[in-house]
Design an enzyme around this catalytic site. Structure first.
Site, PDB file in Angstrom:
ATOM      1  N   ASP A  32      -4.822   3.326  -1.656  1.00  0.00           N
ATOM      2  CA  ASP A  32      -5.646   3.748  -0.700  1.00  0.00           C
ATOM      3  C   ASP A  32      -6.386   4.918  -0.902  1.00  0.00           C
ATOM      4  O   ASP A  32      -5.834   6.033  -0.480  1.00  0.00           O
ATOM      5  CB  ASP A  32      -5.159   3.608   0.677  1.00  0.00           C
ATOM      6  N   MET A  45     -10.974  -6.302   5.723  1.00  0.00           N
ATOM      7  CA  MET A  45     -10.243  -5.308   6.451  1.00  0.00           C
ATOM      8  C   MET A  45      -9.809  -5.951   8.072  1.00  0.00           C
ATOM      9  O   MET A  45     -10.732  -6.320   8.703  1.00  0.00           O
ATOM     10  CB  MET A  45     -11.036  -4.077   6.713  1.00  0.00           C
ATOM     11  N   HIS A  72      -8.445   0.554  -3.856  1.00  0.00           N
ATOM     12  CA  HIS A  72      -9.101   0.379  -2.686  1.00  0.00           C
ATOM     13  C   HIS A  72      -9.802   1.781  -2.484  1.00  0.00           C
ATOM     14  O   HIS A  72      -9.380   2.374  -1.625  1.00  0.00           O
ATOM     15  CB  HIS A  72      -8.247   0.011  -1.442  1.00  0.00           C
ATOM     16  N   HIS A  97      -1.070  -1.367  -4.195  1.00  0.00           N
ATOM     17  CA  HIS A  97      -2.413  -0.825  -3.608  1.00  0.00           C
ATOM     18  C   HIS A  97      -2.475   0.400  -3.317  1.00  0.00           C
ATOM     19  O   HIS A  97      -1.745   1.038  -2.802  1.00  0.00           O
ATOM     20  CB  HIS A  97      -2.387  -1.803  -2.540  1.00  0.00           C
ATOM     21  N   ASP A 153      -6.208  -6.798   4.714  1.00  0.00           N
ATOM     22  CA  ASP A 153      -5.351  -5.573   4.447  1.00  0.00           C
ATOM     23  C   ASP A 153      -5.431  -4.936   6.027  1.00  0.00           C
ATOM     24  O   ASP A 153      -6.644  -4.601   6.442  1.00  0.00           O
ATOM     25  CB  ASP A 153      -6.308  -4.568   3.454  1.00  0.00           C
ATOM     26  N   MET A 157      -8.927   7.664   0.031  1.00  0.00           N
ATOM     27  CA  MET A 157      -9.881   8.064   1.168  1.00  0.00           C
ATOM     28  C   MET A 157     -10.294   9.555   1.038  1.00  0.00           C
ATOM     29  O   MET A 157      -9.748  10.427   0.605  1.00  0.00           O
ATOM     30  CB  MET A 157      -8.772   8.183   2.639  1.00  0.00           C
ATOM     31  N   MET A 210     -12.240   3.935  -0.386  1.00  0.00           N
ATOM     32  CA  MET A 210     -12.739   3.951   0.830  1.00  0.00           C
ATOM     33  C   MET A 210     -13.344   5.555   0.742  1.00  0.00           C
ATOM     34  O   MET A 210     -13.210   6.460   1.360  1.00  0.00           O
ATOM     35  CB  MET A 210     -11.567   4.012   2.137  1.00  0.00           C
ATOM     36  N   SER A 215       0.768  -1.232   0.000  1.00  0.00           N
ATOM     37  CA  SER A 215       0.057   0.106  -0.078  1.00  0.00           C
ATOM     38  C   SER A 215       0.865   1.136  -0.066  1.00  0.00           C
ATOM     39  O   SER A 215       1.589   1.351   0.923  1.00  0.00           O
ATOM     40  CB  SER A 215      -0.831  -0.182   1.144  1.00  0.00           C
TER      41      SER A 215
HETATM   42  C1  DX5 Z   1      -6.201   1.299   5.859  1.00  0.00           C
HETATM   43  C2  DX5 Z   1      -5.676   0.938   4.562  1.00  0.00           C
HETATM   44  C3  DX5 Z   1      -4.574  -0.187   4.327  1.00  0.00           C
HETATM   45  C4  DX5 Z   1      -3.433   0.494   5.257  1.00  0.00           C
HETATM   46  C5  DX5 Z   1      -2.465  -0.705   5.500  1.00  0.00           C
HETATM   47  O1  DX5 Z   1      -7.429   2.040   5.683  1.00  0.00           O
HETATM   48  O2  DX5 Z   1      -6.823   0.176   3.678  1.00  0.00           O
HETATM   49  O3  DX5 Z   1      -4.392  -0.369   3.238  1.00  0.00           O
HETATM   50  O4  DX5 Z   1      -2.801   1.281   4.453  1.00  0.00           O
HETATM   51  O5  DX5 Z   1      -1.261  -0.045   6.355  1.00  0.00           O
HETATM   52  P1  DX5 Z   1      -0.720  -0.992   7.279  1.00  0.00           P
HETATM   53  O6  DX5 Z   1      -0.015  -2.392   6.566  1.00  0.00           O
HETATM   54  O7  DX5 Z   1       0.550  -0.198   7.743  1.00  0.00           O
HETATM   55  O8  DX5 Z   1      -1.691  -1.554   8.219  1.00  0.00           O
HETATM   56 ZN    ZN Z   2      -6.221  -0.669   1.436  1.00  0.00          ZN
END
Ligand code: DX5
Ligand code: ZN
Length: 220
Positions: free
Chosen positions: A36, A138, A67, A34, A176, A38, A69, A9
């Site tokens: 993320d 998750m 991903h 990956h 994840d 947000m 979110m 990620s």
């Molecule tokens: C959290 C993300 C994850 C996160 C993982 O909302 O979806 O992908 O970046 O980070 P680590 O591996 O540090 O928990």
């Molecule tokens: Zn993620």
């Protein structure tokens, strides 16, 4: 069983040199990148969007695993398609029409994923198993990297493993959040075949990336 693969990620990467970081983690053995995404609404954090995704697209030949979110989800699908996404994953909890959203992603010729927050049961996927290419469990509450792995999700991974096997379809089981050298073997044993790692993949800087990835995949 499919081989276990890694999707680092980039949330944990150095945003000041994101292109270089994507190239470095690719060279270090990433199978997917990956991303993320947000929105500060569905999750209590803001990361980056389609423009940044597009700007790093040419820094890796690996599939971009997006991903999302975000809520609402549907209005942004096309922008991520144009940005070069290969997989787009929505959250089951981000709206009332997951089936329609999965169809929307696939109508663009992309792979469609669906993600479950820790409190969301595996059974909510019973009626979309024929629509998904990837299921993302998750193992932290979404919004931040560097959080502690939530062990109660191991049961959910096992349940989803049997649901996927029963479906007879080629569905990636992705996990994840809080994935590191200690928790990776647990989720693999429970049935996961695609690991997301942020802090564990990017720790120590580019010279450590290959070693971090090999450790997560249990390679010597
Ligand atoms: C959290 C993300 C994850 C996160 C993982 O909302 O979806 O992908 O970046 O980070 P680590 O591996 O540090 O928990
Ligand atoms: Zn993620």
């Amino acid at each position: 069983r499919k081989p276990v693969r890694i999707a680092p990620s980039v949330l944990a990467a150095d945003f000041a040199k994101l292109g270089e970081e994507v190239a470095a983690i690719t060279a270090a053995g990433a199978d997917y990148i990956h991303l993320d995404i947000m929105d500060g609404h569905f999750v209590p954090n803001i990361s980056f969007g389609p423009a940044v995704t597009k700007s790093i697209r040419d820094y890796s030949d690996k599939p971009f695993d997006c991903h999302l979110m975000i809520s609402p989800f549907d209005p942004f699908v096309e922008e991520f398609v144009d940005a070069g996404a290969d997989i787009i994953t929505l959250h089951q909890e981000s709206g009332p029409h997951a089936h329609r959203s999965l169809q929307l992603v696939k109508s663009h010729g992309l792979k469609a994923g669906i993600s479950l927050n820790p409190a969301t049961p595996a059974s909510t996927l019973e009626h979309v198993m024929d629509e998904v290419d990837l299921i993302l469990v998750m193992s932290v509450n979404p919004g931040f990297g560097g959080q502690k792995f939530i062990a109660s999700q191991l049961d959910k991974i096992r349940t989803l493993r049997s649901m996927i096997d029963a479906s007879g379809r080629d569905i990636d089981l992705q996990v994840d959040g809080g994935i590191n050298a200690e928790t990776a073997p647990l989720v693999i044993e429970a049935g996961a075949d695609l690991l997301v790692a942020g802090s564990a993949a990017f720790k120590g800087g580019p010279s450590q990336y290959a070693e971090n990835i090999n450790l997560l995949l249990g390679r010597a």
